[in-house]
Write a protein that holds these residues in place. Structure first.
Motif, PDB file in Angstrom:
ATOM      1  N   UNK A 155      -0.706  70.274  -1.426  1.00  0.00           N
ATOM      2  CA  UNK A 155      -1.323  71.474  -1.973  1.00  0.00           C
ATOM      3  C   UNK A 155      -0.274  72.464  -2.479  1.00  0.00           C
ATOM      4  N   UNK A 156       0.809  72.597  -1.728  1.00  0.00           N
ATOM      5  CA  UNK A 156       1.876  73.517  -2.141  1.00  0.00           C
ATOM      6  C   UNK A 156       2.499  73.061  -3.458  1.00  0.00           C
ATOM      7  N   UNK A 157       2.755  71.759  -3.548  1.00  0.00           N
ATOM      8  CA  UNK A 157       3.361  71.222  -4.767  1.00  0.00           C
ATOM      9  C   UNK A 157       2.431  71.414  -5.949  1.00  0.00           C
ATOM     10  N   UNK A 158       1.136  71.133  -5.745  1.00  0.00           N
ATOM     11  CA  UNK A 158       0.159  71.293  -6.801  1.00  0.00           C
ATOM     12  C   UNK A 158       0.094  72.736  -7.262  1.00  0.00           C
ATOM     13  N   UNK A 159       0.118  73.641  -6.311  1.00  0.00           N
ATOM     14  CA  UNK A 159       0.048  75.055  -6.658  1.00  0.00           C
ATOM     15  C   UNK A 159       1.271  75.510  -7.443  1.00  0.00           C
ATOM     16  N   UNK A 160       2.470  75.031  -7.071  1.00  0.00           N
ATOM     17  CA  UNK A 160       3.703  75.435  -7.750  1.00  0.00           C
ATOM     18  C   UNK A 160       3.792  74.872  -9.158  1.00  0.00           C
ATOM     19  N   UNK A 161       3.392  73.594  -9.300  1.00  0.00           N
ATOM     20  CA  UNK A 161       3.522  72.940 -10.607  1.00  0.00           C
ATOM     21  C   UNK A 161       2.467  73.433 -11.583  1.00  0.00           C
ATOM     22  N   UNK A 162       1.204  73.488 -11.108  1.00  0.00           N
ATOM     23  CA  UNK A 162       0.118  73.819 -12.019  1.00  0.00           C
ATOM     24  C   UNK A 162      -0.097  75.321 -12.158  1.00  0.00           C
ATOM     25  N   UNK A 163       0.443  76.091 -11.243  1.00  0.00           N
ATOM     26  CA  UNK A 163       0.250  77.538 -11.295  1.00  0.00           C
ATOM     27  C   UNK A 163      -1.173  77.951 -11.009  1.00  0.00           C
ATOM     28  N   UNK A 164      -1.958  76.952 -10.516  1.00  0.00           N
ATOM     29  CA  UNK A 164      -3.358  77.209 -10.165  1.00  0.00           C
ATOM     30  C   UNK A 164      -4.214  77.630 -11.358  1.00  0.00           C
ATOM     31  N   UNK A 165      -3.820  77.270 -12.597  1.00  0.00           N
ATOM     32  CA  UNK A 165      -4.667  77.492 -13.781  1.00  0.00           C
ATOM     33  C   UNK A 165      -4.990  78.945 -13.985  1.00  0.00           C
ATOM     34  N   UNK A 166      -6.280  79.231 -13.890  1.00  0.00           N
ATOM     35  CA  UNK A 166      -6.744  80.583 -14.214  1.00  0.00           C
ATOM     36  C   UNK A 166      -6.858  81.456 -12.983  1.00  0.00           C
ATOM     37  N   UNK A 223      -6.219  77.521   1.670  1.00  0.00           N
ATOM     38  CA  UNK A 223      -5.650  76.410   2.427  1.00  0.00           C
ATOM     39  C   UNK A 223      -4.150  76.297   2.182  1.00  0.00           C
ATOM     40  N   UNK A 224      -3.723  76.581   0.936  1.00  0.00           N
ATOM     41  CA  UNK A 224      -2.292  76.578   0.631  1.00  0.00           C
ATOM     42  C   UNK A 224      -1.571  77.628   1.473  1.00  0.00           C
ATOM     43  N   UNK A 225      -2.188  78.806   1.589  1.00  0.00           N
ATOM     44  CA  UNK A 225      -1.590  79.863   2.411  1.00  0.00           C
ATOM     45  C   UNK A 225      -1.502  79.414   3.869  1.00  0.00           C
ATOM     46  N   UNK A 226      -2.602  78.853   4.368  1.00  0.00           N
ATOM     47  CA  UNK A 226      -2.627  78.419   5.764  1.00  0.00           C
ATOM     48  C   UNK A 226      -1.546  77.385   6.028  1.00  0.00           C
ATOM     49  N   UNK A 227      -1.389  76.462   5.093  1.00  0.00           N
ATOM     50  CA  UNK A 227      -0.395  75.393   5.279  1.00  0.00           C
ATOM     51  C   UNK A 227       1.044  75.882   5.097  1.00  0.00           C
ATOM     52  N   UNK A 286      -4.163  69.688  11.853  1.00  0.00           N
ATOM     53  CA  UNK A 286      -5.499  69.688  11.286  1.00  0.00           C
ATOM     54  C   UNK A 286      -5.591  68.799  10.045  1.00  0.00           C
ATOM     55  N   UNK A 287      -6.793  68.301   9.771  1.00  0.00           N
ATOM     56  CA  UNK A 287      -7.032  67.468   8.606  1.00  0.00           C
ATOM     57  C   UNK A 287      -7.312  68.353   7.394  1.00  0.00           C
ATOM     58  N   UNK A 288      -7.325  67.730   6.227  1.00  0.00           N
ATOM     59  CA  UNK A 288      -7.609  68.436   4.978  1.00  0.00           C
ATOM     60  C   UNK A 288      -8.962  69.155   5.060  1.00  0.00           C
ATOM     61  N   UNK A 289      -9.984  68.445   5.491  1.00  0.00           N
ATOM     62  CA  UNK A 289     -11.316  69.036   5.555  1.00  0.00           C
ATOM     63  C   UNK A 289     -11.377  70.197   6.538  1.00  0.00           C
ATOM     64  N   UNK A 290     -10.668  70.053   7.672  1.00  0.00           N
ATOM     65  CA  UNK A 290     -10.673  71.115   8.681  1.00  0.00           C
ATOM     66  C   UNK A 290      -9.996  72.376   8.157  1.00  0.00           C
ATOM     67  N   UNK A 291      -8.885  72.204   7.420  1.00  0.00           N
ATOM     68  CA  UNK A 291      -8.170  73.360   6.860  1.00  0.00           C
ATOM     69  C   UNK A 291      -9.038  74.071   5.834  1.00  0.00           C
ATOM     70  N   UNK A 292      -9.663  73.313   4.935  1.00  0.00           N
ATOM     71  CA  UNK A 292     -10.485  73.928   3.890  1.00  0.00           C
ATOM     72  C   UNK A 292     -11.735  74.575   4.487  1.00  0.00           C
ATOM     73  N   UNK A 293     -12.297  73.958   5.505  1.00  0.00           N
ATOM     74  CA  UNK A 293     -13.472  74.536   6.155  1.00  0.00           C
ATOM     75  C   UNK A 293     -13.112  75.862   6.822  1.00  0.00           C
ATOM     76  N   UNK A 303      -1.206  63.265   8.513  1.00  0.00           N
ATOM     77  CA  UNK A 303      -2.024  63.399   7.316  1.00  0.00           C
ATOM     78  C   UNK A 303      -2.214  64.863   6.948  1.00  0.00           C
ATOM     79  N   UNK A 304      -2.360  65.745   8.004  1.00  0.00           N
ATOM     80  CA  UNK A 304      -2.537  67.172   7.752  1.00  0.00           C
ATOM     81  C   UNK A 304      -1.336  67.774   7.057  1.00  0.00           C
ATOM     82  N   UNK A 305      -0.113  67.389   7.513  1.00  0.00           N
ATOM     83  CA  UNK A 305       1.111  67.928   6.925  1.00  0.00           C
ATOM     84  C   UNK A 305       1.283  67.474   5.490  1.00  0.00           C
ATOM     85  N   UNK A 306       0.981  66.161   5.243  1.00  0.00           N
ATOM     86  CA  UNK A 306       1.070  65.649   3.878  1.00  0.00           C
ATOM     87  C   UNK A 306       0.117  66.401   2.966  1.00  0.00           C
TER      88      UNK A 306
END
Length: 292
Positions: free
Chosen positions: A11-22, A68-72, A82-89, A3-6
């Motif tokens: 997050x990486x895909x979201x960051x690449x496609x959306x460009x992280x907005x502003x 979290x994107x950098x960490x992953x 690690x889980x999503x919550x653990x990475x973001x924390x 689940x952590x890897x997914x």
């Protein structure tokens, strides 16, 4: 895939496609700078400080997601455990906010939109160290949990086996005791004694076996042996009522009136009418004569 890897890949895909907005990420030496924004529409019953705090939380969430994107994706340490919550924390804890400002905008309906702009730094070397420690802790806890689960399963198996064994023994002892009691009622005390000897040999901690053998000894006038059995039975189970009745008889036969009275009274205290009805009646008669 864990689940952590997914989560990291997502997050990486979201960051690449959306460009992280502003938001934007700048790399300088070993310090990674992350900008984030957040906004909140202020309610009528809220103060400006409360609205700014909520806008700040949104901006920090944006920064934490980028960290979290950098960490992953870019960290040298494997974070898939690690889980999503653990990475973001972890990301939130590592980011140091060095700049913040707030803007406010009056909307068409008269409400205020509060915007928070944050600039944060994350030390890449510190991140690698913290992530390695977190992963090591996770693996250690996982290994400990596995050992604990295995131990608990083994304990349950042992308890189940012990319960099954005790149940089988209980039926065996009950059957043997019943055979001895039948002979005892027929006045065949020597034969009953042999069975009670076998019960005690196989189950020395079973107080009832000692009581029955002690009763045979009383009838056979072997009072010393009877006293030994009753005393041992009381040590094993102080609530075994018939121990006191039998020992009271032995005391009475030896002329130890006060000791007999004490044991008869103890018998009445711990006995019950369903199991010991006849002996309760007999005990009351004996006490009446001894105390009369």
């Amino acid at each position: 895939m864990s689940a952590g890897k997914k989560f990291c890949i997502g997050l990486l895909a979201l960051g690449l496609v959306a460009g992280w907005g502003r938001v934007s990420v700048q790399v300088e030496a070993a310090i990674r700078t992350i900008n984030g924004t957040g906004e909140y529409i202020m309610e009528d019953n809220e103060t400006m400080k409360q609205a700014q705090d909520k806008a700040y939380e949104e901006a920090m969430r944006s920064i934490s997601q980028q960290a979290a994107v950098y960490i992953c994706g870019e960290s040298r340490t494997e974070s898939a455990e690690l889980t999503k919550d653990e990475v973001e924390l972890l990301a939130t804890a590592l980011v140091q906010v060095r700049e913040k400002r707030f803007d406010k905008e009056v909307m068409a309906d008269g409400k205020l939109r509060i915007k928070a702009f944050l600039v944060g730094d994350i030390d890449e070397d510190a991140t690698e160290k913290a992530l390695a420690e977190k992963v090591a802790q996770f693996k250690q806890k996982k290994a400990l949990d596995e050992v604990k689960a295995k131990h608990e399963a083994q304990q349950k198996e042992k308890e189940a086996a012990k319960k099954e064994y005790n149940e089988a023994m209980r039926h065996t002892v009950t059957a043997m005791l019943a055979d001895g009691e039948a002979l005892q009622r027929q006045g065949k005390y020597a034969a009953a004694l042999e069975i009670f000897n076998e019960v005690i040999k196989e189950h020395p901690s079973y107080a009832k076996g000692l009581v029955r053998r002690g009763e045979c000894y009383v009838v056979m006038n072997k009072l010393e042996s009877a006293m030994q059995d009753f005393n041992q039975a009381i040590k094993l189970d102080a609530n075994e009522a018939e121990c006191y009745f039998g020992r009271g008889q032995a005391y009475e036969m030896q002329g130890k009136k006060e000791d007999a009275i004490a044991d008869y009274r103890k018998f009445l205290e711990v006995s019950n009418i369903v199991e010991h009805g006849e002996k309760i009646t007999e005990t009351l008669d004996r006490l009446s004569k001894l105390e009369g």
